[in-house]
Design an enzyme around this catalytic site. Sequence first.
Site, PDB file in Angstrom:
ATOM      1  N   THR A 161       3.993 -26.043 -31.658  1.00  0.00           N
ATOM      2  CA  THR A 161       5.359 -25.511 -31.658  1.00  0.00           C
ATOM      3  C   THR A 161       6.383 -26.564 -32.073  1.00  0.00           C
ATOM      4  O   THR A 161       6.146 -27.773 -31.877  1.00  0.00           O
ATOM      5  CB  THR A 161       5.706 -25.010 -30.234  1.00  0.00           C
ATOM      6  N   ASP A 162       7.522 -26.097 -32.566  1.00  0.00           N
ATOM      7  CA  ASP A 162       8.601 -27.040 -32.880  1.00  0.00           C
ATOM      8  C   ASP A 162       9.235 -27.621 -31.614  1.00  0.00           C
ATOM      9  O   ASP A 162       9.956 -28.623 -31.683  1.00  0.00           O
ATOM     10  CB  ASP A 162       9.669 -26.380 -33.766  1.00  0.00           C
ATOM     11  N   GLU A 163       8.940 -26.998 -30.444  1.00  0.00           N
ATOM     12  CA  GLU A 163       9.585 -27.473 -29.203  1.00  0.00           C
ATOM     13  C   GLU A 163       9.146 -28.883 -28.823  1.00  0.00           C
ATOM     14  O   GLU A 163       9.799 -29.539 -28.024  1.00  0.00           O
ATOM     15  CB  GLU A 163       9.287 -26.518 -28.040  1.00  0.00           C
ATOM     16  N   TYR A 187       6.572 -26.672 -20.613  1.00  0.00           N
ATOM     17  CA  TYR A 187       5.796 -26.029 -21.693  1.00  0.00           C
ATOM     18  C   TYR A 187       5.687 -26.975 -22.889  1.00  0.00           C
ATOM     19  O   TYR A 187       4.587 -27.240 -23.402  1.00  0.00           O
ATOM     20  CB  TYR A 187       6.473 -24.717 -22.110  1.00  0.00           C
ATOM     21  N   LYS A 191       2.355 -28.788 -24.576  1.00  0.00           N
ATOM     22  CA  LYS A 191       1.935 -28.603 -25.972  1.00  0.00           C
ATOM     23  C   LYS A 191       1.861 -29.966 -26.671  1.00  0.00           C
ATOM     24  O   LYS A 191       0.948 -30.213 -27.469  1.00  0.00           O
ATOM     25  CB  LYS A 191       2.907 -27.683 -26.719  1.00  0.00           C
TER      26      LYS A 191
HETATM   27  P1  NAD Z   1       1.122 -15.394 -25.825  1.00  0.00           P
HETATM   28  O1  NAD Z   1       1.568 -15.902 -24.504  1.00  0.00           O
HETATM   29  O2  NAD Z   1       1.625 -14.085 -26.327  1.00  0.00           O
HETATM   30  O3  NAD Z   1      -0.479 -15.291 -25.837  1.00  0.00           O
HETATM   31  C1  NAD Z   1      -1.309 -16.282 -25.300  1.00  0.00           C
HETATM   32  C2  NAD Z   1      -2.726 -15.722 -25.252  1.00  0.00           C
HETATM   33  O4  NAD Z   1      -3.582 -16.753 -24.726  1.00  0.00           O
HETATM   34  C3  NAD Z   1      -2.869 -14.513 -24.330  1.00  0.00           C
HETATM   35  O5  NAD Z   1      -3.672 -13.531 -24.951  1.00  0.00           O
HETATM   36  C4  NAD Z   1      -3.571 -15.071 -23.097  1.00  0.00           C
HETATM   37  O6  NAD Z   1      -4.375 -14.139 -22.422  1.00  0.00           O
HETATM   38  C5  NAD Z   1      -4.406 -16.192 -23.724  1.00  0.00           C
HETATM   39  N1  NAD Z   1      -4.745 -17.240 -22.742  1.00  0.00           N
HETATM   40  C6  NAD Z   1      -3.901 -17.879 -21.902  1.00  0.00           C
HETATM   41  N2  NAD Z   1      -4.583 -18.769 -21.159  1.00  0.00           N
HETATM   42  C7  NAD Z   1      -5.889 -18.713 -21.571  1.00  0.00           C
HETATM   43  C8  NAD Z   1      -7.062 -19.397 -21.191  1.00  0.00           C
HETATM   44  N3  NAD Z   1      -7.048 -20.341 -20.234  1.00  0.00           N
HETATM   45  N4  NAD Z   1      -8.218 -19.093 -21.825  1.00  0.00           N
HETATM   46  C9  NAD Z   1      -8.250 -18.140 -22.789  1.00  0.00           C
HETATM   47  N5  NAD Z   1      -7.151 -17.455 -23.175  1.00  0.00           N
HETATM   48  C10 NAD Z   1      -5.994 -17.735 -22.574  1.00  0.00           C
HETATM   49  O7  NAD Z   1       1.428 -16.556 -26.850  1.00  0.00           O
HETATM   50  P2  NAD Z   1       1.946 -16.497 -28.356  1.00  0.00           P
HETATM   51  O8  NAD Z   1       3.408 -16.326 -28.358  1.00  0.00           O
HETATM   52  O9  NAD Z   1       1.096 -15.561 -29.127  1.00  0.00           O
HETATM   53  O10 NAD Z   1       1.643 -17.991 -28.812  1.00  0.00           O
HETATM   54  C11 NAD Z   1       0.383 -18.337 -29.344  1.00  0.00           C
HETATM   55  C12 NAD Z   1       0.370 -19.824 -29.636  1.00  0.00           C
HETATM   56  O11 NAD Z   1       1.396 -20.145 -30.555  1.00  0.00           O
HETATM   57  C13 NAD Z   1       0.611 -20.698 -28.408  1.00  0.00           C
HETATM   58  O12 NAD Z   1      -0.222 -21.823 -28.525  1.00  0.00           O
HETATM   59  C14 NAD Z   1       2.072 -21.093 -28.525  1.00  0.00           C
HETATM   60  O13 NAD Z   1       2.296 -22.336 -27.908  1.00  0.00           O
HETATM   61  C15 NAD Z   1       2.235 -21.170 -30.023  1.00  0.00           C
HETATM   62  N6  NAD Z   1       3.591 -20.911 -30.527  1.00  0.00           N
HETATM   63  C16 NAD Z   1       4.225 -19.732 -30.214  1.00  0.00           C
HETATM   64  C17 NAD Z   1       5.475 -19.464 -30.769  1.00  0.00           C
HETATM   65  C18 NAD Z   1       6.207 -18.183 -30.482  1.00  0.00           C
HETATM   66  O14 NAD Z   1       7.338 -18.030 -30.931  1.00  0.00           O
HETATM   67  N7  NAD Z   1       5.625 -17.231 -29.771  1.00  0.00           N
HETATM   68  C19 NAD Z   1       6.073 -20.405 -31.608  1.00  0.00           C
HETATM   69  C20 NAD Z   1       5.407 -21.617 -31.847  1.00  0.00           C
HETATM   70  C21 NAD Z   1       4.156 -21.831 -31.334  1.00  0.00           C
HETATM   71  O1  DAU Z   2      10.321 -22.590 -30.816  1.00  0.00           O
HETATM   72  C1  DAU Z   2       9.037 -22.098 -30.624  1.00  0.00           C
HETATM   73  C2  DAU Z   2       8.921 -21.500 -29.243  1.00  0.00           C
HETATM   74  O2  DAU Z   2       9.626 -20.268 -29.275  1.00  0.00           O
HETATM   75  C3  DAU Z   2       7.484 -21.267 -28.812  1.00  0.00           C
HETATM   76  O3  DAU Z   2       6.816 -22.508 -28.713  1.00  0.00           O
HETATM   77  C4  DAU Z   2       7.421 -20.527 -27.470  1.00  0.00           C
HETATM   78  O4  DAU Z   2       6.075 -20.226 -27.146  1.00  0.00           O
HETATM   79  C5  DAU Z   2       8.201 -19.248 -27.610  1.00  0.00           C
HETATM   80  O5  DAU Z   2       8.233 -18.564 -26.366  1.00  0.00           O
HETATM   81  C6  DAU Z   2       9.623 -19.538 -28.076  1.00  0.00           C
HETATM   82  O6  DAU Z   2      10.340 -20.270 -27.045  1.00  0.00           O
HETATM   83  P1  DAU Z   2      11.877 -19.967 -26.725  1.00  0.00           P
HETATM   84  O7  DAU Z   2      12.201 -20.473 -25.397  1.00  0.00           O
HETATM   85  O8  DAU Z   2      12.751 -20.407 -27.861  1.00  0.00           O
HETATM   86  O9  DAU Z   2      11.806 -18.352 -26.767  1.00  0.00           O
HETATM   87  P2  DAU Z   2      12.468 -17.235 -25.838  1.00  0.00           P
HETATM   88  O10 DAU Z   2      12.188 -15.921 -26.482  1.00  0.00           O
HETATM   89  O11 DAU Z   2      12.069 -17.399 -24.412  1.00  0.00           O
HETATM   90  O12 DAU Z   2      14.011 -17.555 -25.948  1.00  0.00           O
HETATM   91  C7  DAU Z   2      14.670 -17.588 -27.210  1.00  0.00           C
HETATM   92  C8  DAU Z   2      16.103 -17.993 -26.982  1.00  0.00           C
HETATM   93  O13 DAU Z   2      16.759 -16.960 -26.234  1.00  0.00           O
HETATM   94  C9  DAU Z   2      16.264 -19.253 -26.146  1.00  0.00           C
HETATM   95  O14 DAU Z   2      17.413 -19.970 -26.587  1.00  0.00           O
HETATM   96  C10 DAU Z   2      16.491 -18.745 -24.737  1.00  0.00           C
HETATM   97  C11 DAU Z   2      17.261 -17.451 -24.988  1.00  0.00           C
HETATM   98  N1  DAU Z   2      17.051 -16.388 -24.002  1.00  0.00           N
HETATM   99  C12 DAU Z   2      15.798 -16.026 -23.674  1.00  0.00           C
HETATM  100  C13 DAU Z   2      15.562 -15.038 -22.753  1.00  0.00           C
HETATM  101  C14 DAU Z   2      14.147 -14.646 -22.370  1.00  0.00           C
HETATM  102  C15 DAU Z   2      18.147 -15.740 -23.448  1.00  0.00           C
HETATM  103  O15 DAU Z   2      19.309 -16.056 -23.770  1.00  0.00           O
HETATM  104  N2  DAU Z   2      17.931 -14.756 -22.530  1.00  0.00           N
HETATM  105  C16 DAU Z   2      16.687 -14.385 -22.142  1.00  0.00           C
HETATM  106  O16 DAU Z   2      16.550 -13.487 -21.276  1.00  0.00           O
END
Ligand code: NAD
Ligand code: DAU
Length: 385
Positions: A161-163, A187, A191
């Site tokens: 992730t970019d985080e 988190y 990562k």
């Molecule tokens: P998500 O939370 O929707 O899904 C995570 C999945 O992993 C789920 O299906 C869960 O059951 C499975 N899981 C969790 N713990 C596990 C374990 N111990 N063993 C096996 N499976 C397990 O996540 P997502 O949003 O799809 O993100 C996927 C990946 O991409 C993550 O690594 C996250 O850090 C990364 N990522 C997400 C975003 C985003 O915006 N969602 C952005 C950047 C990077």
């Molecule tokens: O940047 C990549 C990341 O993006 C991933 O690594 C994470 O897995 C993914 O969950 C996401 O993280 P964020 O914290 O940016 O996503 P989230 O959807 O939780 O929140 C997006 C933005 O919105 C953030 O600035 C927080 C804000 N927010 C979020 C929620 C849930 C609100 O203002 N209100 C809310 O209720």
Amino acid sequence: MPDKLNPQSSVLSPHNSLLITGGAGFIGANFVHYWIKNHPDDRVTVLDALTYAGNRANLAGQENHPGFGFEHGDIRDYDLVLHLLQEQQIDTIVHFAAESHVDRSIHGPDAFVDTNILGTHTLLKAAKTAWLDAPHSLSNTPQSSVLSTQSSPYRFHHISTDEVYGSLGPDDPGFSETTAYAPNSPYAASKAGSDFLVRAYYKTYGLPMTISNCSNNYGPYQHPEKLIPLLILNCLEGRPLPIYGDGLNIRDWLYVEDHCRGIDLILKKGRIGETYNIGGNCEKTNLEVVDTLCAILDELKPLSLHSSGHSPHSSLITHVKDRPGHDRRYAIDASKITGELTYAPVESFESGMRKTVAWYLEHLEWCKNVMGEDYKKWLEQNYEK
Ligand code: NAD
Ligand code: DAU
């Protein structure tokens, strides 16, 4: 054992045999659909623990595909992972499984350390054993396990992730692959730890790996704890749209299928040992996101609020207490993947948001099923307490 692998698939000589961890989650499931559509002869084994974020229904439609298999299990289970790598002759691991929600990591960081750091390490250990220490156990014998190898038949691709890069000031350039790590949430720190382990297994043991660090994804199958689906579903129910703090935090939004295409390019053409940042070139404040969504819903679902008497949808916007340690701005400098691998996102924010809203409107049963008791408890814990 995978319970759905079609026995015929073992004689089809598929091009690749992928292990997709976290394939029942948001991005993982989108990737499974993308991969099978674009690489129908490959074998795909999903390993997923089905936590609150995992949902086997996300994979409906693929269950009968020849070569698709689902294993309900934990990435921290070394014996299980090693067995899968050997039995399915896995040559490519695409590692999505993680605890992924920043807000949950603030309430309970332990699971993040366990899954993201220890789980990733378990996968790395098993891959090293299967691919480097006991190559004779697999059909493809690797030519070499030295760092210079670019021709390995194996690949460990880690989704990050970019985080991990921390927070940008308003005029800072976007995160590049050389930006120093400065994670701010549990988190992001977990990562970062997993990224370093992946790197170390390459540098020390020659495990053939690539990493991608991407920005905020949105699209179908995203769990409604995350901002965009939360806003869509709250709009439909006439509930407040909670915006943390002043709503001016910026994220770089990436439509999930564009992310999948970026991973595909890295798997095909990316250089082993390298990191690639993937972004949407689409910086928006949270207020801009909520305004766009409300305008789309006003158009597509003007009647959704009649019973609650709120109209337009933007009248539901409510500023709530800020997230502790809330990163102010993320932005990706995607010039490496653009230049080296000719990557470019296809969806604009407007087109991606329309597709996303349409998907949720067409999948209200799916929404109902993921908004059960656990979800209600989460809303209470995060917003009401
Ligand atoms: P998500 O939370 O929707 O899904 C995570 C999945 O992993 C789920 O299906 C869960 O059951 C499975 N899981 C969790 N713990 C596990 C374990 N111990 N063993 C096996 N499976 C397990 O996540 P997502 O949003 O799809 O993100 C996927 C990946 O991409 C993550 O690594 C996250 O850090 C990364 N990522 C997400 C975003 C985003 O915006 N969602 C952005 C950047 C990077
Ligand atoms: O940047 C990549 C990341 O993006 C991933 O690594 C994470 O897995 C993914 O969950 C996401 O993280 P964020 O914290 O940016 O996503 P989230 O959807 O939780 O929140 C997006 C933005 O919105 C953030 O600035 C927080 C804000 N927010 C979020 C929620 C849930 C609100 O203002 N209100 C809310 O209720």
